[in-house]
Design an enzyme around this catalytic site. Sequence first.
Site, PDB file in Angstrom:
ATOM      1  CE  LYS A 239      -4.267  -1.485   2.244  1.00  0.00           C
ATOM      2  NZ  LYS A 239      -5.159  -1.266   3.396  1.00  0.00           N
TER       3      LYS A 239
ATOM      4  CD  GLU B 187      -0.508  -0.964  13.466  1.00  0.00           C
ATOM      5  OE1 GLU B 187      -1.135  -2.007  13.186  1.00  0.00           O
ATOM      6  OE2 GLU B 187      -0.978   0.176  13.271  1.00  0.00           O
TER       7      GLU B 187
ATOM      8  CE  LYS C 224       0.591  -5.230   5.862  1.00  0.00           C
ATOM      9  NZ  LYS C 224       0.673  -3.802   6.023  1.00  0.00           N
TER      10      LYS C 224
ATOM     11  CD  GLU D  71      -8.211  -3.344   3.361  1.00  0.00           C
ATOM     12  OE1 GLU D  71      -7.006  -3.067   3.376  1.00  0.00           O
ATOM     13  OE2 GLU D  71      -9.079  -2.661   3.894  1.00  0.00           O
TER      14      GLU D  71
ATOM     15  CG  ASN E 180      -8.402  -2.206   8.270  1.00  0.00           C
ATOM     16  OD1 ASN E 180      -7.249  -1.824   8.145  1.00  0.00           O
ATOM     17  ND2 ASN E 180      -9.234  -2.342   7.245  1.00  0.00           N
TER      18      ASN E 180
ATOM     19  CG  HIS F 245      -8.484   5.260  10.848  1.00  0.00           C
ATOM     20  ND1 HIS F 245      -8.756   4.273   9.916  1.00  0.00           N
ATOM     21  CD2 HIS F 245      -7.152   5.443  10.828  1.00  0.00           C
ATOM     22  CE1 HIS F 245      -7.613   3.883   9.380  1.00  0.00           C
ATOM     23  NE2 HIS F 245      -6.626   4.568   9.903  1.00  0.00           N
TER      24      HIS F 245
ATOM     25  CG  HIS G 296      -1.515   4.720  12.827  1.00  0.00           C
ATOM     26  ND1 HIS G 296      -2.798   4.960  12.400  1.00  0.00           N
ATOM     27  CD2 HIS G 296      -1.262   3.424  12.539  1.00  0.00           C
ATOM     28  CE1 HIS G 296      -3.291   3.863  11.869  1.00  0.00           C
ATOM     29  NE2 HIS G 296      -2.379   2.902  11.940  1.00  0.00           N
TER      30      HIS G 296
HETATM   31  N1  LIG Z   1       1.369   1.537   3.705  1.00  0.00           N
HETATM   32  C1  LIG Z   1       0.842   0.936   4.740  1.00  0.00           C
HETATM   33  O1  LIG Z   1       0.407  -0.217   4.690  1.00  0.00           O
HETATM   34  C2  LIG Z   1       0.790   1.676   6.044  1.00  0.00           C
HETATM   35  C3  LIG Z   1       0.421   0.997   7.215  1.00  0.00           C
HETATM   36  C4  LIG Z   1       0.443   1.703   8.421  1.00  0.00           C
HETATM   37  C5  LIG Z   1       0.798   3.034   8.446  1.00  0.00           C
HETATM   38  N2  LIG Z   1       1.141   3.661   7.272  1.00  0.00           N
HETATM   39  C6  LIG Z   1       1.564   5.070   7.271  1.00  0.00           C
HETATM   40  O2  LIG Z   1       2.771   5.162   8.006  1.00  0.00           O
HETATM   41  C7  LIG Z   1       2.898   6.494   8.508  1.00  0.00           C
HETATM   42  C8  LIG Z   1       3.378   6.433   9.934  1.00  0.00           C
HETATM   43  O3  LIG Z   1       4.639   5.820   9.952  1.00  0.00           O
HETATM   44  P1  LIG Z   1       5.622   5.958  11.204  1.00  0.00           P
HETATM   45  O4  LIG Z   1       4.868   5.693  12.438  1.00  0.00           O
HETATM   46  O5  LIG Z   1       6.814   5.174  10.889  1.00  0.00           O
HETATM   47  O6  LIG Z   1       5.908   7.529  11.239  1.00  0.00           O
HETATM   48  P2  LIG Z   1       7.057   8.418  10.535  1.00  0.00           P
HETATM   49  O7  LIG Z   1       7.441   7.895   9.233  1.00  0.00           O
HETATM   50  O8  LIG Z   1       6.604   9.812  10.636  1.00  0.00           O
HETATM   51  O9  LIG Z   1       8.279   8.202  11.518  1.00  0.00           O
HETATM   52  C9  LIG Z   1       8.194   8.689  12.826  1.00  0.00           C
HETATM   53  C10 LIG Z   1       9.372   9.581  13.186  1.00  0.00           C
HETATM   54  O10 LIG Z   1      10.468   8.748  13.536  1.00  0.00           O
HETATM   55  C11 LIG Z   1      11.615   9.121  12.797  1.00  0.00           C
HETATM   56  N3  LIG Z   1      12.394   7.898  12.619  1.00  0.00           N
HETATM   57  C12 LIG Z   1      12.054   6.815  11.897  1.00  0.00           C
HETATM   58  N4  LIG Z   1      12.978   5.884  12.048  1.00  0.00           N
HETATM   59  C13 LIG Z   1      13.922   6.363  12.865  1.00  0.00           C
HETATM   60  C14 LIG Z   1      15.114   5.840  13.415  1.00  0.00           C
HETATM   61  N5  LIG Z   1      15.510   4.605  13.189  1.00  0.00           N
HETATM   62  N6  LIG Z   1      15.870   6.655  14.188  1.00  0.00           N
HETATM   63  C15 LIG Z   1      15.465   7.914  14.475  1.00  0.00           C
HETATM   64  N7  LIG Z   1      14.327   8.447  14.020  1.00  0.00           N
HETATM   65  C16 LIG Z   1      13.562   7.665  13.228  1.00  0.00           C
HETATM   66  C17 LIG Z   1      11.076   9.706  11.522  1.00  0.00           C
HETATM   67  O11 LIG Z   1      12.023  10.540  10.923  1.00  0.00           O
HETATM   68  C18 LIG Z   1       9.861  10.467  12.038  1.00  0.00           C
HETATM   69  O12 LIG Z   1      10.251  11.701  12.567  1.00  0.00           O
HETATM   70  C19 LIG Z   1       1.551   7.148   8.329  1.00  0.00           C
HETATM   71  O13 LIG Z   1       1.621   8.060   7.265  1.00  0.00           O
HETATM   72  C20 LIG Z   1       0.627   5.988   7.961  1.00  0.00           C
HETATM   73  O14 LIG Z   1      -0.429   6.390   7.116  1.00  0.00           O
HETATM   74  C21 LIG Z   1       1.144   3.008   6.089  1.00  0.00           C
END
Ligand SMILES: NC(=O)c1ccc[n+]([C@@H]2O[C@H](COP(=O)([O-])OP(=O)(O)OC[C@H]3O[C@@H](n4cnc5c(N)ncnc54)[C@H](O)[C@@H]3O)[C@@H](O)[C@H]2O)c1
Length: 367
Positions: free
Chosen positions: A143, A185, A227, A237, A245, A252, A265
């Site tokens: 996705k 998760e 997954k 899906e 979900n 959400h 999230h």
């Molecule tokens: N495609 C999918 O199936 C799917 C599933 C769930 C969530 N998402 C999406 O994922 C996003 C959320 O992802 P997230 O929670 O990873 O947030 P994010 O990508 O914003 O990362 C969170 C923060 O952590 C920092 N960071 C990441 N890895 C790091 C590391 N190793 N060291 C230091 N800093 C680090 C990033 O720079 C950021 O500031 C949302 O946009 C959501 O919609 C997508």
Amino acid sequence: MRKVRVELEQRSYDIFIGHNSLTGLAEHMKTLPVGRKGAIITNPALNRLYGESLSRSLSGAGYRITTIELPAGERYKTLKSVSRIYDALIAEKFERGSFIIALGGGVIGDIAGFAAATYLRGIPYIQVPTSLLAQVDSSVGGKTGVDHPLGKNLIGAFYQPLLVWIDVGVLKTLPRRELIAGMAEVIKYGVIADEQFFKFIEGHYKDILSLDKDTLTHTVARSCEIKAMIVSADEREKGLRAILNFGHTIGHAVETITGYRKYRHGEAVAMGMVFAAKLAFNMGLCEARVAADIERLCRRTGLKTKLPEVDLSVLTDILSRDKKVADGKVRFVLPVRIGEVKIVEDADNDVLQRTLQLCYTSDKSEK
Ligand SMILES: NC(=O)c1ccc[n+]([C@@H]2O[C@H](COP(=O)([O-])OP(=O)(O)OC[C@H]3O[C@@H](n4cnc5c(N)ncnc54)[C@H](O)[C@@H]3O)[C@@H](O)[C@H]2O)c1
């Protein structure tokens, strides 16, 4: 190094999970059907931490690497960022065989994946997830997409990566709040598919949070296996994938109400999972113990489980708007026991209200 296969016929791919294995990607790249030209898409902080060494190792292996930095944060998960990527790829004359490496959390993974899906109608991309959430969830399953001013993840495509390369060692720099949010998760996988894994997390959550190498590797690998199994059975899906979900209906709603700013999230998903479990109990679908076990594990890992202090009618309104999207029915994924869930579309309004009331912030210590 653990390996998990995502079986999707000609779109099948491997997920490798290792520790301090980031620069090992350069050697592994040689087995992949890609050209010499590639772009690492990341943000400035992650580039300094990991991008520069990854780029050096790839250059050493003979690849010509361009690094594209995007500002960090969900608010940059937009078409404008995708456009910036296109500009750089066109300037560097990227071709069909050129590749993209998404180095970052879910935000970078979603944007870079979407750019890969659409540039020249699709070029190969590799996910190198760096947050726990991205390692166990967003980097797997194809996705991709960006947000629109009118809603999250409204623009996107299903587009599978060529490889997912996970180094759990990079989690040492992940802020603790992000690590804990990612645990939601992980817990979710135990509830929806694997009671034994749920028990493993119960027994080892402290080791996971203290980043014990073997425990972390197993946790990420088992999450990816679950997954992968679900995505292999239902890539787009149409049915089964919806069980991923679990916790997301209310999750959400909580994110929407709070403008996507107050909670990560995973934090909202934890509240949603506890709500769903209590709803399942109130509907006679599971024993009280199921909800208690989920709530206890979430709390122990540091996740809040009560819903924030928002007007119940606002929450109900958001749920009913969700309703229209889903053919007039709110869809909940509810546990029948730890390790098994079912999709329910006929939750009675009174039971919903009663459960919301139960999950409302009454525990002041949680604020
Ligand atoms: N495609 C999918 O199936 C799917 C599933 C769930 C969530 N998402 C999406 O994922 C996003 C959320 O992802 P997230 O929670 O990873 O947030 P994010 O990508 O914003 O990362 C969170 C923060 O952590 C920092 N960071 C990441 N890895 C790091 C590391 N190793 N060291 C230091 N800093 C680090 C990033 O720079 C950021 O500031 C949302 O946009 C959501 O919609 C997508």
